[in-house]
Design a protein around this motif. Sequence first.
Motif, PDB file in Angstrom:
ATOM      1  N   ALA A 146       0.842  -1.203   0.000  1.00 55.57           N
ATOM      2  CA  ALA A 146       0.000   0.000   0.000  1.00 55.57           C
ATOM      3  C   ALA A 146       0.874   1.249   0.000  1.00 55.57           C
ATOM      4  CB  ALA A 146      -0.924  -0.001   1.213  1.00 55.57           C
ATOM      5  N   VAL A 147       1.950   1.215   0.800  1.00 52.20           N
ATOM      6  CA  VAL A 147       2.821   2.388   0.902  1.00 52.20           C
ATOM      7  C   VAL A 147       3.508   2.640  -0.440  1.00 52.20           C
ATOM      8  CG1 VAL A 147       4.894   3.304   2.007  1.00 52.20           C
ATOM      9  CG2 VAL A 147       3.183   2.133   3.388  1.00 52.20           C
ATOM     10  N   SER A 204       0.907   3.518  -3.322  1.00 53.63           N
ATOM     11  CA  SER A 204       0.250   4.815  -3.155  1.00 53.63           C
ATOM     12  C   SER A 204       1.243   5.962  -3.304  1.00 53.63           C
ATOM     13  CB  SER A 204      -0.478   4.893  -1.810  1.00 53.63           C
ATOM     14  OG  SER A 204       0.444   4.764  -0.755  1.00 53.63           O
ATOM     15  N   LEU A 205       2.493   5.763  -2.878  1.00 54.33           N
ATOM     16  CA  LEU A 205       3.473   6.838  -3.028  1.00 54.33           C
ATOM     17  C   LEU A 205       3.833   7.062  -4.500  1.00 54.33           C
ATOM     18  CD1 LEU A 205       5.850   6.461   0.059  1.00 54.33           C
ATOM     19  CD2 LEU A 205       3.911   8.004  -0.259  1.00 54.33           C
ATOM     20  N   LEU A 230     -11.392  -2.267  -9.725  1.00 54.05           N
ATOM     21  CA  LEU A 230     -12.132  -1.574  -8.651  1.00 54.05           C
ATOM     22  C   LEU A 230     -11.203  -0.763  -7.760  1.00 54.05           C
ATOM     23  CD1 LEU A 230     -14.832  -4.005  -7.202  1.00 54.05           C
ATOM     24  CD2 LEU A 230     -15.139  -1.634  -7.932  1.00 54.05           C
ATOM     25  N   LEU A 231     -10.068  -1.363  -7.411  1.00 55.62           N
ATOM     26  CA  LEU A 231      -9.087  -0.659  -6.572  1.00 55.62           C
ATOM     27  C   LEU A 231      -8.684   0.654  -7.231  1.00 55.62           C
ATOM     28  CD1 LEU A 231      -6.908  -0.410  -4.336  1.00 55.62           C
ATOM     29  CD2 LEU A 231      -5.451  -1.880  -5.729  1.00 55.62           C
ATOM     30  N   LEU A 242     -11.544   3.238  -7.294  1.00 54.76           N
ATOM     31  CA  LEU A 242     -11.806   3.835  -5.976  1.00 54.76           C
ATOM     32  C   LEU A 242     -10.663   4.736  -5.529  1.00 54.76           C
ATOM     33  CD1 LEU A 242     -13.166   0.705  -4.021  1.00 54.76           C
ATOM     34  CD2 LEU A 242     -14.479   2.704  -4.734  1.00 54.76           C
ATOM     35  N   PHE A 243      -9.419   4.257  -5.711  1.00 59.68           N
ATOM     36  CA  PHE A 243      -8.283   4.969  -5.123  1.00 59.68           C
ATOM     37  C   PHE A 243      -7.890   6.228  -5.887  1.00 59.68           C
ATOM     38  CE2 PHE A 243      -3.671   5.740  -4.868  1.00 59.68           C
ATOM     39  CZ  PHE A 243      -3.605   6.124  -3.537  1.00 59.68           C
ATOM     40  N   LEU A 273      -7.348  14.096  -2.413  1.00 59.06           N
ATOM     41  CA  LEU A 273      -6.519  14.224  -1.208  1.00 59.06           C
ATOM     42  C   LEU A 273      -5.297  15.113  -1.462  1.00 59.06           C
ATOM     43  CD1 LEU A 273      -6.621  13.000   1.670  1.00 59.06           C
ATOM     44  CD2 LEU A 273      -5.129  11.184   0.854  1.00 59.06           C
ATOM     45  N   LEU A 274      -4.727  15.027  -2.648  1.00 58.39           N
ATOM     46  CA  LEU A 274      -3.530  15.813  -2.950  1.00 58.39           C
ATOM     47  C   LEU A 274      -3.866  17.190  -3.537  1.00 58.39           C
ATOM     48  CD1 LEU A 274      -1.198  12.963  -4.266  1.00 58.39           C
ATOM     49  CD2 LEU A 274      -1.139  14.090  -2.048  1.00 58.39           C
ATOM     50  N   ARG A 320      -1.542  14.707   4.293  1.00 59.38           N
ATOM     51  CA  ARG A 320      -2.132  14.167   3.063  1.00 59.38           C
ATOM     52  C   ARG A 320      -1.321  12.964   2.554  1.00 59.38           C
ATOM     53  NH1 ARG A 320      -4.993  18.507  -0.183  1.00 59.38           N
ATOM     54  NH2 ARG A 320      -5.436  20.115   1.341  1.00 59.38           N
ATOM     55  N   TRP A 321       0.017  13.098   2.590  1.00 60.86           N
ATOM     56  CA  TRP A 321       0.864  12.005   2.095  1.00 60.86           C
ATOM     57  C   TRP A 321       0.812  10.801   3.030  1.00 60.86           C
ATOM     58  CZ3 TRP A 321       2.938  11.275  -2.569  1.00 60.86           C
ATOM     59  CH2 TRP A 321       2.966  12.364  -3.434  1.00 60.86           C
ATOM     60  N   ALA A 335      -1.840  10.031   4.768  1.00 57.59           N
ATOM     61  CA  ALA A 335      -3.174   9.442   4.588  1.00 57.59           C
ATOM     62  C   ALA A 335      -3.256   8.577   3.329  1.00 57.59           C
ATOM     63  CB  ALA A 335      -4.218  10.554   4.525  1.00 57.59           C
ATOM     64  N   LEU A 336      -2.396   8.856   2.358  1.00 59.40           N
ATOM     65  CA  LEU A 336      -2.484   8.182   1.059  1.00 59.40           C
ATOM     66  C   LEU A 336      -2.435   6.636   1.164  1.00 59.40           C
ATOM     67  CD1 LEU A 336      -2.902   9.689  -1.576  1.00 59.40           C
ATOM     68  CD2 LEU A 336      -0.455   9.544  -2.007  1.00 59.40           C
ATOM     69  N   PRO A 337      -1.420   6.064   1.871  1.00 58.85           N
ATOM     70  CA  PRO A 337      -1.392   4.601   1.978  1.00 58.85           C
ATOM     71  C   PRO A 337      -2.585   4.036   2.751  1.00 58.85           C
ATOM     72  CG  PRO A 337       0.723   5.545   2.624  1.00 58.85           C
ATOM     73  CD  PRO A 337      -0.232   6.682   2.473  1.00 58.85           C
ATOM     74  N   VAL A 383      -5.653   5.299   2.745  1.00 60.55           N
ATOM     75  CA  VAL A 383      -6.777   5.311   1.793  1.00 60.55           C
ATOM     76  C   VAL A 383      -6.610   4.152   0.800  1.00 60.55           C
ATOM     77  CG1 VAL A 383      -7.872   6.640  -0.066  1.00 60.55           C
ATOM     78  CG2 VAL A 383      -7.150   7.790   2.029  1.00 60.55           C
ATOM     79  N   TYR A 384      -5.365   3.925   0.360  1.00 61.51           N
ATOM     80  CA  TYR A 384      -5.086   2.825  -0.581  1.00 61.51           C
ATOM     81  C   TYR A 384      -5.513   1.490   0.043  1.00 61.51           C
ATOM     82  CZ  TYR A 384      -2.563  -0.153  -3.891  1.00 61.51           C
ATOM     83  OH  TYR A 384      -2.241  -1.102  -4.833  1.00 61.51           O
ATOM     84  N   LEU A 385      -5.111   1.314   1.298  1.00 65.22           N
ATOM     85  CA  LEU A 385      -5.420   0.062   2.010  1.00 65.22           C
ATOM     86  C   LEU A 385      -6.932  -0.138   2.128  1.00 65.22           C
ATOM     87  CD1 LEU A 385      -3.494  -2.033   3.159  1.00 65.22           C
ATOM     88  CD2 LEU A 385      -3.782  -0.994   5.400  1.00 65.22           C
ATOM     89  N   CYS A 424      -9.230   1.084   0.129  1.00 70.00           N
ATOM     90  CA  CYS A 424      -9.752   0.773  -1.216  1.00 70.00           C
ATOM     91  C   CYS A 424      -9.415  -0.669  -1.593  1.00 70.00           C
ATOM     92  CB  CYS A 424      -9.167   1.734  -2.259  1.00 70.00           C
ATOM     93  SG  CYS A 424      -9.652   3.427  -2.028  1.00 70.00           S
ATOM     94  N   PHE A 425      -8.212  -1.122  -1.192  1.00 73.40           N
ATOM     95  CA  PHE A 425      -7.778  -2.493  -1.495  1.00 73.40           C
ATOM     96  C   PHE A 425      -8.707  -3.509  -0.805  1.00 73.40           C
ATOM     97  CE2 PHE A 425      -5.219  -6.294  -0.711  1.00 73.40           C
ATOM     98  CZ  PHE A 425      -4.711  -6.546  -1.983  1.00 73.40           C
ATOM     99  N   LEU A 460     -11.732  -2.997   0.318  1.00 72.69           N
ATOM    100  CA  LEU A 460     -13.071  -2.874  -0.254  1.00 72.69           C
ATOM    101  C   LEU A 460     -13.166  -3.587  -1.601  1.00 72.69           C
ATOM    102  CD1 LEU A 460     -15.502  -1.348   0.894  1.00 72.69           C
ATOM    103  CD2 LEU A 460     -14.976   0.522  -0.663  1.00 72.69           C
TER     104      LEU A 460
END
Lengths: 244, 31
Positions: free
Chosen positions: A2-3, A6-7, A67-68, A71-72, A79-80, B12-13, B15-17, B19-21, B23-24, B26
Amino acid sequence: MAVLNSLVLGFLIARSRAWGWRLVGAVLVMFIGVYTVLTHIESIAFLTESALLPSEMLPPLVLSGVLLAVLFVPAAVWLLGKWRAPAAAPAGDDRLQMPPGEWVWKLALIAVAYVVLYFTFGYYVAWRVPAVQAYYGGTDPGSFAGQMANVFRDTAWLPFFQLLRGVLWTLVALPVIRWMKGRPWETAMAVGLSYAVLMNAVHLFPNPFMPRAVSMAHLIETASSNFLFGLVVVAVLLWRPRRS
Amino acid sequence: MSIRAIVSALARWIALPIVYLLCFVLSSGVA
């Protein structure tokens, strides 16, 4: 995972000149293209054919990947703070504006470069690991030329399939390349990291379809070759030959 | 850049992972 994912996606979003739905679209094409389409067409070619991955597993994997992304990506754009147009619109440029003939030879060159990287890293980094040979039921002929001879004898379709994949990799990165801010090297890093991370972060964790040694061999093989390929894609596409 | 802007960007940065988690989880649940 995820990290890392997402980064990388956050980097694409934060450094884009686009905003709103256009930005969502550009990042969706990259994310769905690499994470789902390019990954699973390889799974179909190798794993389902050899029954290493049950074919009924594929539709849920594809659906969850799409879907991921759906949604993301909009959530990350919001968010950014890139949902609305910036107060001062960034200056435009003429990236990727070239005649059709130049597109054709550049895409052909990139596709050939992908095939070269794919088979070179595939052999020297992954195939020489005994666990990989055991998993796919193959042997090491002892040389790269011998391996390529085996490929053309047993799976002659594979080099042509990878040529098409090389073009597909390029197409999914085009919107990101078109609207990325900064110097070409920054775009090259962004595309290289996207190719390397979005496809491979999954290999960092144990999965039920692949022994750990095979998974790690693929991680090193594809993360390094995909990163290099990303640099090649941007270098070729943004290179401007002198026109007389 | 003010302290407030730096903290906001950092949040914000971070929160990003997360939010990703979400969504994953879900998307895996639905599919």
